[in-house]
Scaffold this motif. Sequence first.
Motif, PDB file in Angstrom:
ATOM      1  N   ILE A   1       0.845  -1.190   0.000  1.00 37.86           N
ATOM      2  CA  ILE A   1       0.000   0.000   0.000  1.00 37.86           C
ATOM      3  C   ILE A   1       0.884   1.245   0.000  1.00 37.86           C
ATOM      4  CG2 ILE A   1      -1.783   1.264   1.267  1.00 37.86           C
ATOM      5  CD1 ILE A   1      -2.653  -1.424   2.468  1.00 37.86           C
ATOM      6  N   THR A   2       0.739   2.058  -1.017  1.00 41.45           N
ATOM      7  CA  THR A   2       1.551   3.282  -1.105  1.00 41.45           C
ATOM      8  C   THR A   2       0.857   4.483  -0.486  1.00 41.45           C
ATOM      9  OG1 THR A   2       0.646   3.804  -3.288  1.00 41.45           O
ATOM     10  CG2 THR A   2       2.652   2.452  -3.219  1.00 41.45           C
ATOM     11  N   SER A   3      -0.446   4.394  -0.269  1.00 40.31           N
ATOM     12  CA  SER A   3      -1.187   5.517   0.308  1.00 40.31           C
ATOM     13  C   SER A   3      -0.844   5.682   1.790  1.00 40.31           C
ATOM     14  CB  SER A   3      -2.699   5.287   0.169  1.00 40.31           C
ATOM     15  OG  SER A   3      -3.029   4.955  -1.164  1.00 40.31           O
ATOM     16  N   VAL A   4      -0.829   6.945   2.243  1.00 38.51           N
ATOM     17  CA  VAL A   4      -0.549   7.244   3.651  1.00 38.51           C
ATOM     18  C   VAL A   4      -1.720   8.048   4.202  1.00 38.51           C
ATOM     19  CG1 VAL A   4       0.989   8.382   5.281  1.00 38.51           C
ATOM     20  CG2 VAL A   4       1.932   7.248   3.256  1.00 38.51           C
ATOM     21  N   PHE A   5      -2.279   7.588   5.324  1.00 38.41           N
ATOM     22  CA  PHE A   5      -3.415   8.278   5.935  1.00 38.41           C
ATOM     23  C   PHE A   5      -2.989   8.887   7.267  1.00 38.41           C
ATOM     24  CE2 PHE A   5      -5.232   5.002   3.226  1.00 38.41           C
ATOM     25  CZ  PHE A   5      -6.188   5.717   2.520  1.00 38.41           C
TER      26      PHE A   5
ATOM     27  N   PHE B   1      -8.369  -4.859   8.387  1.00 44.31           N
ATOM     28  CA  PHE B   1      -9.219  -5.821   9.105  1.00 44.31           C
ATOM     29  C   PHE B   1     -10.390  -6.282   8.250  1.00 44.31           C
ATOM     30  CE2 PHE B   1     -13.023  -6.431  11.824  1.00 44.31           C
ATOM     31  CZ  PHE B   1     -12.656  -7.649  12.386  1.00 44.31           C
ATOM     32  N   LYS B   2     -11.137  -5.337   7.681  1.00 47.01           N
ATOM     33  CA  LYS B   2     -12.348  -5.698   6.933  1.00 47.01           C
ATOM     34  C   LYS B   2     -12.042  -6.379   5.610  1.00 47.01           C
ATOM     35  CE  LYS B   2     -15.480  -2.363   9.063  1.00 47.01           C
ATOM     36  NZ  LYS B   2     -16.501  -1.303   8.844  1.00 47.01           N
ATOM     37  N   SER B   3     -10.863  -6.109   5.045  1.00 47.41           N
ATOM     38  CA  SER B   3     -10.507  -6.758   3.774  1.00 47.41           C
ATOM     39  C   SER B   3     -10.053  -8.197   3.987  1.00 47.41           C
ATOM     40  CB  SER B   3      -9.390  -5.976   3.094  1.00 47.41           C
ATOM     41  OG  SER B   3      -8.190  -6.064   3.852  1.00 47.41           O
ATOM     42  N   ALA B   4      -9.714  -8.550   5.230  1.00 42.31           N
ATOM     43  CA  ALA B   4      -9.280  -9.911   5.600  1.00 42.31           C
ATOM     44  C   ALA B   4      -7.938 -10.294   4.992  1.00 42.31           C
ATOM     45  CB  ALA B   4     -10.340 -10.949   5.220  1.00 42.31           C
ATOM     46  N   VAL B   5      -7.181  -9.344   4.491  1.00 36.65           N
ATOM     47  CA  VAL B   5      -5.895  -9.656   3.880  1.00 36.65           C
ATOM     48  C   VAL B   5      -4.889 -10.032   4.980  1.00 36.65           C
ATOM     49  CG1 VAL B   5      -5.060  -7.270   3.902  1.00 36.65           C
ATOM     50  CG2 VAL B   5      -4.186  -8.864   2.203  1.00 36.65           C
ATOM     51  N   PRO B   6      -4.142 -11.145   4.835  1.00 35.18           N
ATOM     52  CA  PRO B   6      -3.212 -11.556   5.890  1.00 35.18           C
ATOM     53  C   PRO B   6      -1.819 -10.962   5.766  1.00 35.18           C
ATOM     54  CG  PRO B   6      -3.429 -13.312   4.277  1.00 35.18           C
ATOM     55  CD  PRO B   6      -4.350 -12.220   3.834  1.00 35.18           C
ATOM     56  N   LEU B   7      -1.457 -10.450   4.578  1.00 35.84           N
ATOM     57  CA  LEU B   7      -0.122  -9.909   4.354  1.00 35.84           C
ATOM     58  C   LEU B   7      -0.221  -8.503   3.777  1.00 35.84           C
ATOM     59  CD1 LEU B   7       1.730 -12.926   2.707  1.00 35.84           C
ATOM     60  CD2 LEU B   7       2.098 -12.048   4.988  1.00 35.84           C
ATOM     61  N   ALA B   8       0.580  -7.584   4.319  1.00 36.23           N
ATOM     62  CA  ALA B   8       0.559  -6.218   3.782  1.00 36.23           C
ATOM     63  C   ALA B   8       1.856  -5.506   4.114  1.00 36.23           C
ATOM     64  CB  ALA B   8      -0.628  -5.438   4.354  1.00 36.23           C
ATOM     65  N   LEU B   9       2.287  -4.679   3.193  1.00 41.36           N
ATOM     66  CA  LEU B   9       3.408  -3.759   3.394  1.00 41.36           C
ATOM     67  C   LEU B   9       2.879  -2.340   3.225  1.00 41.36           C
ATOM     68  CD1 LEU B   9       6.429  -5.313   1.444  1.00 41.36           C
ATOM     69  CD2 LEU B   9       6.473  -4.598   3.845  1.00 41.36           C
ATOM     70  N   TRP B  10       3.257  -1.436   4.125  1.00 45.33           N
ATOM     71  CA  TRP B  10       2.848  -0.043   3.983  1.00 45.33           C
ATOM     72  C   TRP B  10       3.843   0.849   4.730  1.00 45.33           C
ATOM     73  CZ3 TRP B  10       0.672  -3.232   7.588  1.00 45.33           C
ATOM     74  CH2 TRP B  10       0.590  -2.759   8.901  1.00 45.33           C
ATOM     75  N   THR B  11       3.690   2.122   4.592  1.00 51.00           N
ATOM     76  CA  THR B  11       4.548   3.074   5.285  1.00 51.00           C
ATOM     77  C   THR B  11       3.696   4.029   6.105  1.00 51.00           C
ATOM     78  OG1 THR B  11       6.160   4.862   5.003  1.00 51.00           O
ATOM     79  CG2 THR B  11       4.575   4.554   3.233  1.00 51.00           C
ATOM     80  N   ARG B  12       4.221   4.427   7.273  1.00 49.80           N
ATOM     81  CA  ARG B  12       3.489   5.365   8.130  1.00 49.80           C
ATOM     82  C   ARG B  12       3.697   6.813   7.695  1.00 49.80           C
ATOM     83  NH1 ARG B  12       5.978   2.540  12.133  1.00 49.80           N
ATOM     84  NH2 ARG B  12       7.135   4.431  12.680  1.00 49.80           N
ATOM     85  N   GLN B  13       4.749   7.068   6.917  1.00 48.35           N
ATOM     86  CA  GLN B  13       5.045   8.430   6.478  1.00 48.35           C
ATOM     87  C   GLN B  13       5.294   8.446   4.973  1.00 48.35           C
ATOM     88  OE1 GLN B  13       8.241  10.212   8.651  1.00 48.35           O
ATOM     89  NE2 GLN B  13       7.409   9.701  10.666  1.00 48.35           N
ATOM     90  N   GLN B  14       5.079   9.609   4.386  1.00 50.11           N
ATOM     91  CA  GLN B  14       5.350   9.760   2.951  1.00 50.11           C
ATOM     92  C   GLN B  14       6.836   9.504   2.685  1.00 50.11           C
ATOM     93  OE1 GLN B  14       3.321  10.133   0.541  1.00 50.11           O
ATOM     94  NE2 GLN B  14       1.407  10.886   1.446  1.00 50.11           N
ATOM     95  N   ILE B  15       7.117   8.626   1.747  1.00 46.86           N
ATOM     96  CA  ILE B  15       8.495   8.299   1.396  1.00 46.86           C
ATOM     97  C   ILE B  15       8.655   8.449  -0.114  1.00 46.86           C
ATOM     98  CG2 ILE B  15      10.243   6.475   1.333  1.00 46.86           C
ATOM     99  CD1 ILE B  15       8.998   5.264   3.789  1.00 46.86           C
ATOM    100  N   PRO B  16       9.658   9.200  -0.557  1.00 45.22           N
ATOM    101  CA  PRO B  16       9.892   9.302  -2.011  1.00 45.22           C
ATOM    102  C   PRO B  16      10.195   7.924  -2.598  1.00 45.22           C
ATOM    103  CG  PRO B  16      11.171  10.939  -0.780  1.00 45.22           C
ATOM    104  CD  PRO B  16      10.610   9.996   0.229  1.00 45.22           C
TER     105      PRO B  16
END
Length: 471
Positions: free
Chosen positions: A380-384, A395-410
């Motif tokens: 997931i590239t989006s940051v909220f 949780f609602k998507s039921a996906v067991p694996l995910a990579l994301w970032t907590r802050q905007q990264i170039p």
Amino acid sequence: MESWLENKKKYLIDAIIHVYPDKTDLAIVVNFELGENLEAIAGGESLRDIVFNLVTKWAIPNGNLEQLFQACYQEKPDNSKLQELEQQYQNHEKLDKLVHILQGYFEIEKTIIFTAYESSLYQVRKLNKTKPQKVEEIINELDMPIQGNYNYIDKFVGYLSLLNTETSLSNDLEKWGKENIIDFDELIQQVKKEQRQREKQCHPCLIIAISKSGDNYVVEAWLIKNIVQYHRESFSDCEQLKIENKSEIPTDKNLSNLSKITINLIQQGLIKANKSIKQIHVLLPSELINHDFDSWKTEEDEEGEEDFCTGICEEYEVVIRCSDRLRGKSPPVFKWREKANTFKDQLKQYANSVFVLASSDNQKTLFDQVKQENIIAVKITSVFEKGEVLGKILFKSAVPLALWTRQQIPDIEEKFNRILKNEDNDISLRELPSQLKSKKAQGEKNINHLCLLWDDPDLLPPEQLLTENKL
């Protein structure tokens, strides 16, 4: 309470009839070995009637059953039926002495005894998942044949005699073993060899779970002794950790003392796991899924030494888990288990081929991308700004694996690709936690803000430690 021989009285009666088809021969044995007159103590028309009366109306009521059996066996030691009964009797007597020894220490040494029980069944997973409650139940579970020179009870005694006990239990068992186990010293060497082999294959894991408690939170933790061999039904494969004798450690809504709690739990886990922990699983409720857990340290900061304290992500494979999936019967929980089982089947697949890109600043659009039936892993590239938004989507998507970032990264996609590959070589899903740890330990810029959801449904605390209301 009937004795072992009394429970075998039908077999004994058949054996005596087989050994003494002539009533006269039996009368001689009874007279010379027992000092009794057969006609006087056991009358009857047929040989079967006489033997039945001898056993049930004379030997058992007068406490002479063992004496009768031994008289017959000593007189006819080559008889196959008596030989078999004698072997069973000797084995029973041997185990009876073992049970008596264990019962004397059971309440004090219960943990040690169960540890040895599990160790002796290390390569055996029986269908019976009920935890033994008494010494007799443990021995009955272990009383089964094994290929090789030693059975499971022998190995149980071997493991238990090697453990450090608060009492003289190990000494008593060593004495019992030398009296009842052929080549006991060789058994000890074999058990030590098995222990060394298991230590090489052992990968301990620490589970730290945070759950809601009113307006605040509580922290619980478990040490899983070996994630390679872990089974939730196995009560001694997992140990709950405590602080100040509390299994539920309180923290406020800001998690202000969480780092200190974590340091304490890690130190406890290292001691119990012989200074070795491979993974740390942080179970967070959906509203905390974006908590900066990677800022936790492995030791308390001393004044002026903040830069010298190592972060947990640099020393351990740290993954995030969704604690909301541990209880309840909502559709996302069932769907997660289905997808997670698919993920387990694909652990040998290349990570880059399993992860799909999800990107949108619109929450609904992102959710629609992530929740698709065939997707088990997303980058997931989006940051909220609000972490709970992402938590709800995962949780609602039921996906067991995910990579994301907590802050905007170039160049975030490039960063993801560097995680999912090792230089130019693809890595498997199984290698992903280790790969992320390696990259963070190298101190690559902005890597510490990357998070990995790794929600394995088999790697959870024992079911008896979970309830509907809390972990």
